[in-house]
Design an enzyme around this catalytic site. Structure first.
Site, PDB file in Angstrom:
ATOM      1  CE  LYS A  22      -1.514   1.458   4.238  1.00 40.00           C
ATOM      2  NZ  LYS A  22      -1.203   2.842   4.592  1.00 40.00           N
ATOM      3  CG  ASN A  23       2.474   2.604   3.481  1.00 41.41           C
ATOM      4  OD1 ASN A  23       1.303   2.933   3.255  1.00 41.41           O
ATOM      5  ND2 ASN A  23       2.914   2.354   4.693  1.00 41.41           N
ATOM      6  CB  CYS A 120      -4.253   9.887  11.986  1.00 44.42           C
ATOM      7  SG  CYS A 120      -2.631   9.207  12.268  1.00 44.42           S
ATOM      8  NE  ARG A 125       1.419  10.131  10.533  1.00 42.33           N
ATOM      9  CZ  ARG A 125       0.823   9.097   9.935  1.00 42.33           C
ATOM     10  NH1 ARG A 125      -0.262   8.601  10.451  1.00 42.33           N
ATOM     11  NH2 ARG A 125       1.295   8.630   8.799  1.00 42.33           N
ATOM     12  CG  ASP A 312       4.173   1.138   9.549  1.00 43.12           C
ATOM     13  OD1 ASP A 312       4.265   1.413   8.346  1.00 43.12           O
ATOM     14  OD2 ASP A 312       3.918   1.990  10.426  1.00 43.12           O
ATOM     15  NE  ARG A 404      -6.761   4.153   6.275  1.00 44.00           N
ATOM     16  CZ  ARG A 404      -6.400   5.387   6.608  1.00 44.00           C
ATOM     17  NH1 ARG A 404      -6.795   5.913   7.747  1.00 44.00           N
ATOM     18  NH2 ARG A 404      -5.654   6.103   5.803  1.00 44.00           N
TER      19      ARG A 404
END
Ligand code: EPZ
Length: 430
Positions: A22-23, A120, A125, A312, A404
């Site tokens: 995803k990133n 978030c 952020r 992560d 997500r």
């Protein structure tokens, strides 16, 4: 609102496939803004953030075709005309990574309006380093009504030293620099594989970049970029999550379609913990006797920028640490509020205390099933891992956080023996 129902106790056995990162996909999709030609990206994960990015690009005038189905995870993006170079708040508020369009928009059109991303769950952020870099390249930045506006005739090459290492900051400014007039030298860059993946796409589009993946990146600006086809890297965080799933359940799991070279710091910590790993070219076999064997040993981790231990993976490793004998310390150095999984794990019987940036996990504690709440993407993964070994049936609420960044995770886990099912209407049923 979707929930997961998970019954613990099954060791995971067999082969589980990792999707695209995803990133990596998010910055690479934004890179399509830099050319009027078509950009084709393969190995795109079928996750909610990708759908959000598609909506964002279409709202600006891009044509985006997003194919899924078993055979193809591909997207075709063409930004021939960017009729409305604005990243609207309604979309940006759901995905902070929307700020990745800032650099390419101003590089391509000379103007960009991007809603300021709120914070978030895991922290404030800010994007001050993105702004500082664009100003160094000559952009005039103003802020009004919660929007950032950047304007320039043409960005100029500059010498930019990042005050802090920032992944999307490096990516955003890299995309700005590739069309700037002259040379840009970046120092103190992020070295994450996602930066290297983006640089590979940009190079295929005609950009002149040296040093991606190191802390110093040199860019020679060019006048125009052309289309390209690029395959997105495997998702190293999804792969790491599955490795821990195999370890915590006492399974024998082959994590396939991954890139072990992106997982060095996690693999060494898992081995220190007593987990057996057979590392291949694009797959890793993980074996463990499981907590009851007493084989899992406490280890200490401290999250750092790549190639250090990834933030992560912090929440997922914490779930494993609850099953290890002894006290593990877990220090979170990247984000200020990334321990929200702690209280939920403690509700399942873990013994975790937090002092400032360090959590101490006293194991081994048998976990009991419970009704728990997901709070952010990786905390959700931690709760799934805990539920896979908890005694009884757990209910995990707000799994939209997982959707997500994890593609059909309940199907993938069920495919290797987990007792997990989704309740409620299914996101993105294809
Ligand atoms: C990226 O976020 C990832 N997201 C995150 O993954 C990941 O946790 C993070 O990098 C760290 O590895 C994407 O790539 C889309 P940062 P990013 O800028 O770029 C501070 C997930 O789970 N900072 O590297 O937003 C910031 O507050 C997500 O997939 C500034 O102060 O993170 C943080 O403390 C969660 N000013 C630190 O730097 C800035 O302008 C690192 O943030 C930018 C960042």
């Amino acid at each position: 609102m979707d929930k997961f129902v998970v019954r613990g106790g099954n060791p995971l056995l067999g082969t589980i496939k990792v999707s695209g990162a995803k990133n990596s996909a998010l910055p690479c999709m934004a890179a399509a803004i830099l050319t009027e030609d078509e950009v084709i990206l393969e190995n795109i994960p079928q996750v909610r953030d990708i759908e959000t990015e598609r909506k964002l690009l279409e709202s600006m005038g891009a044509e985006v075709e997003l194919g899924y189905g078993r055979a193809q995870h591909r997207t075709h993006i063409q930004c021939a005309i960017l009729s409305d170079p604005v990243a609207k708040y309604e979309i940006v508020k759901t995905m902070r990574a929307s700020s990745l369009v800032l650099g390419p928009l101003i590089a391509r059109t000379g103007i960009a309006r991007v809603a300021m991303p709120g914070g978030c769950a895991i922290g404030g952020r800010p994007i001050d380093l993105h702004i500082k870099g664009l100003e160094a390249m000559g952009a005039k930045i103003t802020q009004d009504h919660g929007y950032l506006e950047a304007r320039t005739d043409r960005l100029k090459g500059a010498h930019i030293v990042f005050d802090k290492i920032t992944v999307t900051g490096t990516e955003d400014l890299l995309m700005a620099a590739v069309l700037a007039d002259g040379e840009t030298l970046f120092e103190n860059c992020a070295r994450e594989p996602e930066v290297t993946d983006l640089a590979a796409l940009l190079t295929a589009m005609g950009a002149k970049i040296e040093g991606a993946g190191t802390s110093t990146i040199r860019v020679q600006g060019v006048a125009k970029l052309h289309g390209a086809r690029h395959r997105i890297n495997p998702d190293r965080i999804e792969a790491g999550t599955f490795l821990i799933a195999g370890a915590i359940t006492g399974g024998d799991l082959n994590v396939d379609c991954c890139d072990p070279s992106h997982l060095g710091s996690l693999l060494s910590k898992l081995e220190q913990c007593g987990v057996r790993l057979d590392v291949g070219k694009d797959a890793i076999r993980v074996r463990s006797e499981g907590a009851a064997s007493g084989q899992l040993k406490a280890v200490n981790i401290s999250t750092e920028e790549y190639p250090g231990f990834p933030t992560d993976m912090q929440a997922q490793f914490m779930a494993l640490a609850t099953q290890a004998d002894g006290a593990s310390t877990i220090t979170e150095n990247i984000f200020e509020n990334r321990f929200m999984h702690v209280q939920e794990l403690n509700r399942m019987g873990a013994n975790i205390t937090v002092q400032g940036r360090t959590a101490t996990v006293r194991g081994r504690t048998p976990l009991e099933s419970a009704a728990v709440m997901c709070s952010d993407l990786r905390a959700s993964a931690s709760l799934v891992l805990a539920a896979l070994v908890a005694d009884g049936e757990s209910i995990l609420d707000r799994v939209y956080h997982m959707d997500r960044g994890y593609e059909r995770i309940e199907e993938k886990l069920r495919g290797v023996g987990a007792q997990i099912r989704r309740m409620g209407d299914v996101f993105g049923k294809k």
